[in-house]
Design a protein around this motif. Structure first.
Motif, mmCIF file in Angstrom:
data_model
loop_
_atom_site.group_PDB
_atom_site.id
_atom_site.type_symbol
_atom_site.label_atom_id
_atom_site.label_comp_id
_atom_site.label_asym_id
_atom_site.label_seq_id
_atom_site.Cartn_x
_atom_site.Cartn_y
_atom_site.Cartn_z
ATOM 1 N N ALA A 164 0.840 -1.188 0.000
ATOM 2 C CA ALA A 164 0.000 0.000 0.000
ATOM 3 C C ALA A 164 0.883 1.248 0.000
ATOM 4 O O ALA A 164 1.973 1.256 0.589
ATOM 5 N N LEU A 211 0.481 5.525 0.604
ATOM 6 C CA LEU A 211 -0.343 6.644 1.046
ATOM 7 C C LEU A 211 0.408 7.947 0.801
ATOM 8 O O LEU A 211 1.575 8.089 1.210
ATOM 9 N N ARG A 262 -4.497 7.208 -1.846
ATOM 10 C CA ARG A 262 -4.074 5.892 -1.377
ATOM 11 C C ARG A 262 -4.274 4.857 -2.483
ATOM 12 O O ARG A 262 -5.201 4.943 -3.288
ATOM 13 N N SER A 318 -3.508 0.414 -3.159
ATOM 14 C CA SER A 318 -3.066 -0.842 -2.559
ATOM 15 C C SER A 318 -3.272 -1.989 -3.531
ATOM 16 O O SER A 318 -4.150 -1.955 -4.396
#
Length: 338
Positions: free
Chosen positions: A37, A39, A49, A51
């Motif tokens: 992930a 951010l 974000r 992922s």
């Protein structure tokens, strides 16, 4: 199971997270599930974000270990007919001995998931978010029929582990022998591709009359494509009773001193029924809850589920004799339950 996770702050605005989990099952094997992930927060009021992850679902005990059932069902051996120059329409149908049931050779269903989202706070106490997501389920467990198994063999595809087609010796070079016995049942043969987006809005307000909180969420499915066999054409199930196109929910909450009142509701649109001329109606559900926080560290809760006393949405398809088959509930709670 063993799990590990690490968070790496690259800069003040950028953070990377990585995780991995290893699971070992005594009845089917092991799986490793990684996740990554990123951010990025360019300012306090804005977050991006993304992922990617892999997951799995272990085979259930029924699919692995249910008893074998012997049967004699009709099949058509198109492969043998084609090798002998017999047209499909002229290929004879005959019964064959077969066993079906649990498959101890099943593997886990695996999934690849991707998500990209943005979260913003345009004004104080108001949070908006948008997430675009995609999930692909592979090696999905499904019961494979006798004819589907024969189609795989005719196409030259390997048969799923735990299944088999046993034939007599070849009639002649290039012409397979007659089928003696078939082992079928549950197998890792299906795939499912689902993608869509989620929209969320949350707002809170502090007043002399208490604190108010509101939430609105809309989950939309763009595609729900199910493929029953390797190499087969997928079917988009959007709008069927198995896959409503969207779901919208709303929450409202008021709290002051020792009192809290919460309203929760959701709406699911109408979907296609099991026949072309009948639809499953839309459904709206509303729940109301009151909580009193006592002075002796206890909470007393009163609630009404299905406040509007709505009946569940039913598939009212009729069989050929006009008898009501119905009774396929897609959602809802018992009418008027408190």
């Amino acid at each position: 199971a063993v799990f590990g996770e690490i968070q790496l702050p690259i800069t003040e605005e950028l953070e990377v997270r990585a995780a991995v989990r290893y699971d070992d099952y005594s009845d089917f094997g092991n799986e490793t599930s990684p996740q990554m992930a990123i951010l990025y927060r360019p300012m306090d009021e804005l977050l991006f974000r993304a992922s990617f992850g892999e997951g799995f679902k272990a085979p259930d005990l029924t699919s692995l270990n249910s008893a074998q059932a012997e049967s004699f069902n009709n099949i058509t051996d198109f492969e043998q007919c084609a090798a002998q120059g017999i047209a499909d329409d002229d290929c004879p149908t005959f019964q064959v001995r077969n066993l079906s049931g649990g498959n101890p050779d099943l593997e886990a269903e695996t999934a690849d998931t991707f998500n990209f989202g943005v979260v913003a706070e345009p004004v104080e106490n108001l949070t908006l978010s948008l997430d675009i997501w995609s999930t692909e389920l592979k090696n999905a467990i499904s019961q494979i029929s006798l004819q589907q198994l024969l189609s795989l063999q005719q196409a030259g595809s390997p048969l799923p582990s735990g299944t088999s087609i046993n034939r007599a010796a070849d009639i002649s070079p290039g012409v397979p022998g007659r089928i003696l016995f078939i082992q079928t049942g549950f197998a890792n043969v299906a795939t499912l591709e689902v993608n869509g987006f989620d929209l969320k809005a949350n707002y809170s307000l502090e007043t002399e009359m208490g604190r108010f909180r509101f939430g609105l969420q809309h989950s939309n499915i763009d595609e729900y494509i199910f493929t029953s066999l390797p190499g087969a054409e997928g079917t988009d199930l959007i709008g069927t009773r198995a896959a409503p196109e969207y779901r919208t929910s709303f929450q409202a909450n008021w709290s002051m001193d020792d009192h809290t009142v919460a309203l929760d509701s959701y709406y699911i649109p109408a979907t296609d029924g099991s026949t072309d001329d009948i639809d499953v109606p839309a459904f709206t559900n509303i729940n109301l809850t009151y909580v009193y926080n006592t002075s002796w560290d206890a909470d007393i809760t009163f609630g009404i589920r299905n406040l509007a006393d709505k009946d569940p949405s039913i598939d009212d398809a009729e069989d050929a004799n006009g008898n009501d088959e119905g009774d396929m509930t897609i959602t809802g709670t018992p009418s008027g339950e408190t």
